[in-house]
Design an enzyme around this catalytic site. Structure first.
Site, PDB file in Angstrom:
ATOM      1  N   GLY A 103       0.818  -1.212   0.000  1.00 16.76           N
ATOM      2  CA  GLY A 103       0.000   0.000   0.000  1.00 16.76           C
ATOM      3  C   GLY A 103       0.842   1.249   0.000  1.00 16.76           C
ATOM      4  N   ALA A 119       1.703   3.474  -2.142  1.00 14.49           N
ATOM      5  CA  ALA A 119       1.308   4.684  -2.853  1.00 14.49           C
ATOM      6  C   ALA A 119       0.079   5.342  -2.240  1.00 14.49           C
ATOM      7  CB  ALA A 119       1.023   4.358  -4.325  1.00 14.49           C
ATOM      8  N   ILE A 179      -1.700   6.760   3.736  1.00 17.79           N
ATOM      9  CA  ILE A 179      -0.862   6.444   4.893  1.00 17.79           C
ATOM     10  C   ILE A 179       0.438   5.790   4.445  1.00 17.79           C
ATOM     11  CG2 ILE A 179      -0.705   5.059   7.002  1.00 17.79           C
ATOM     12  CD1 ILE A 179      -3.725   5.478   7.363  1.00 17.79           C
ATOM     13  N   GLY A 180       0.368   4.884   3.479  1.00 19.66           N
ATOM     14  CA  GLY A 180       1.572   4.215   3.002  1.00 19.66           C
ATOM     15  C   GLY A 180       2.596   5.191   2.450  1.00 19.66           C
ATOM     16  N   ALA A 220      -1.613  -2.189   2.821  1.00 28.65           N
ATOM     17  CA  ALA A 220      -2.545  -2.393   1.710  1.00 28.65           C
ATOM     18  C   ALA A 220      -3.887  -2.891   2.221  1.00 28.65           C
ATOM     19  CB  ALA A 220      -1.964  -3.392   0.720  1.00 28.65           C
ATOM     20  N   TYR A 225     -15.949  -3.457   6.802  1.00 29.53           N
ATOM     21  CA  TYR A 225     -14.546  -3.049   6.924  1.00 29.53           C
ATOM     22  C   TYR A 225     -13.989  -3.463   8.279  1.00 29.53           C
ATOM     23  CZ  TYR A 225     -10.540   0.082   7.565  1.00 29.53           C
ATOM     24  OH  TYR A 225      -9.289   0.593   7.824  1.00 29.53           O
ATOM     25  N   LYS A 255     -10.783  -5.921   9.180  1.00 28.62           N
ATOM     26  CA  LYS A 255      -9.589  -5.525   9.930  1.00 28.62           C
ATOM     27  C   LYS A 255      -9.346  -6.471  11.100  1.00 28.62           C
ATOM     28  CE  LYS A 255      -7.382  -2.695   8.788  1.00 28.62           C
ATOM     29  NZ  LYS A 255      -6.381  -2.692   7.674  1.00 28.62           N
ATOM     30  N   ARG A 304     -14.340  11.510  19.335  1.00 30.43           N
ATOM     31  CA  ARG A 304     -13.373  10.742  18.565  1.00 30.43           C
ATOM     32  C   ARG A 304     -11.963  11.230  18.900  1.00 30.43           C
ATOM     33  NH1 ARG A 304     -17.633   8.588  17.735  1.00 30.43           N
ATOM     34  NH2 ARG A 304     -18.483   7.824  15.753  1.00 30.43           N
TER      35      ARG A 304
END
Length: 347
Positions: free
Chosen positions: A7, A9, A12-13, A72, A175, A179, A243
């Site tokens: 990941g 690009a 966060i990567g 990724a 999602y 995870k 949050r």
């Protein structure tokens, strides 16, 4: 240290890759360049455009690698049930395939990008009855504008408290389920392969390079897009949802700390850490800070609308990351969210 970064690009990567370069580390970059994340953009120079689900076909890239930093993933809350296969394929199968390829290549160190969403709802406390696990908020209550969770014993509104890494794991979206599956696969690999891994549970990440207004963008980007159109940011519920917003540069620093820690970790070691600013903020304040950063007086519109899958409060304790990784956020929301108002975004 030679690090394979998946990941690479992405939002966060990319930040992690830049931090690794600045630290003088040797980075092998891998990214599939999914349209959902990158549109029609070409892979950056030096990036291997490969699929983690096919990691067995590029095991040679793992030769000489000391650790894998696995970023990724298909991200977002999961807009519809139709998203389920994509999450399962890219996140679950992709992680399992990568771990198997790492085992064949003899790579025994991993840092995994996880998320706060594995917790589901946050931690709640009743002043009279202590810690409580509230049931899902009733549709009727939400329709009536009652957005708080209530004590099952006395019915009073519950207060939020900090969530540490020992909290129950209760994913509420496709999602989130993917995870948590990534964490479970990684923990199983640690035990079966005698390896070591760290899972970083990111809270709300924002900053330069964040994807622009899509169904998968973070709420800060959605607020900013509204402001760019000359519209007031639309805040759901009453805006009191608590949050933790953490800057992408701090997330990159947390990954470096985790990579150095896992390099020295004992075999069969697996630890999860919250990655958070440690400065809780409510969603209305987020909208106000982003608006303030534009220099225009545009007050948020608090709509009272709600989404059934949303949780009320989720705020992390950063204590374990501070004590064991030495990670402390450097960009606090009050400054970072204002600056985000004019930061460059990903198309």
């Amino acid at each position: 240290m030679r690090v394979l970064l998946t990941g690479s690009a992405g939002f966060i990567g990319g930040a992690i890759g830049r931090a690794l370069d600045a630290a003088g580390e040797d980075v092998v970059r891998v990214d599939l360049m999914l349209d959902q994340a990158h549109g029609s953009a070409a892979a950056p120079v030096g990036t291997h455009q490969l699929d983690v689900r096919d990691a067995d076909s590029w095991t040679h890239l793992l030769t000489g690698v000391d650790a894998v930093c696995h970023q990724a993933a298909v991200v977002g809350a999961g807009v519809s049930v139709a998203d389920l296969p994509a999450y399962a394929a890219h996140n679950d199968l992709g992680t399992a395939a990568l771990l198997a390829a790492m085992h064949r290549a003899g790579v025994e160190r991993m840092v995994l990008a996880s998320s706060m969403v594995v917790y589901g709802e946050g931690r709640y406390v009743c002043p009279d009855h202590g810690d409580q696990v509230p049931p899902a908020r009733a549709t009727g209550a939400l329709e009536a504008g009652d957005f708080e969770n209530h004590c099952p014993e006395c019915g009073s509104a519950l207060s939020w408290a900090l969530v540490d890494e020992s909290a129950r794991l209760d994913p509420r979206s496709s999602y989130a389920a993917s995870k948590l599956a990534q964490e479970h696969y990684t923990a199983a690999w640690v035990r079966q392969a005698g390896a070591a891994a760290v899972a970083l549970r990111y809270h709300n990440v924002y900053g330069p390079g964040m994807p622009r207004d899509t169904p998968y963008s973070g709420v800060a980007a959605m607020f900013r897009s509204s402001l760019e159109r000359g519209e007031a940011p639309r805040v759901f519920e009453d805006g009191g949802q608590m949050r933790d917003f953490v800057h992408v540069d701090d997330v990159a620093r947390a990954n470096l700390a985790a990579l150095y820690a896992v390099a020295e970790a004992a075999p069969e070691s697996y630890t999860a850490y919250n990655v958070a600013s440690g400065h809780p903020i409510d969603i209305r304040q987020v909208a106000e800070l982003v608006a303030a950063g534009t220099g225009r007086a545009i007050a948020p519109e608090v709509t009272g609308e709600y989404r059934l899958g949303d949780v009320r409060h989720i705020v992390a304790s950063p204590e374990r990351a501070g004590t064991e990784l030495g990670f402390l956020a450097q960009v606090l929301p009050a400054e970072g969210l204002r600056a985000f108002a004019t930061a460059p975004l990903r198309a």
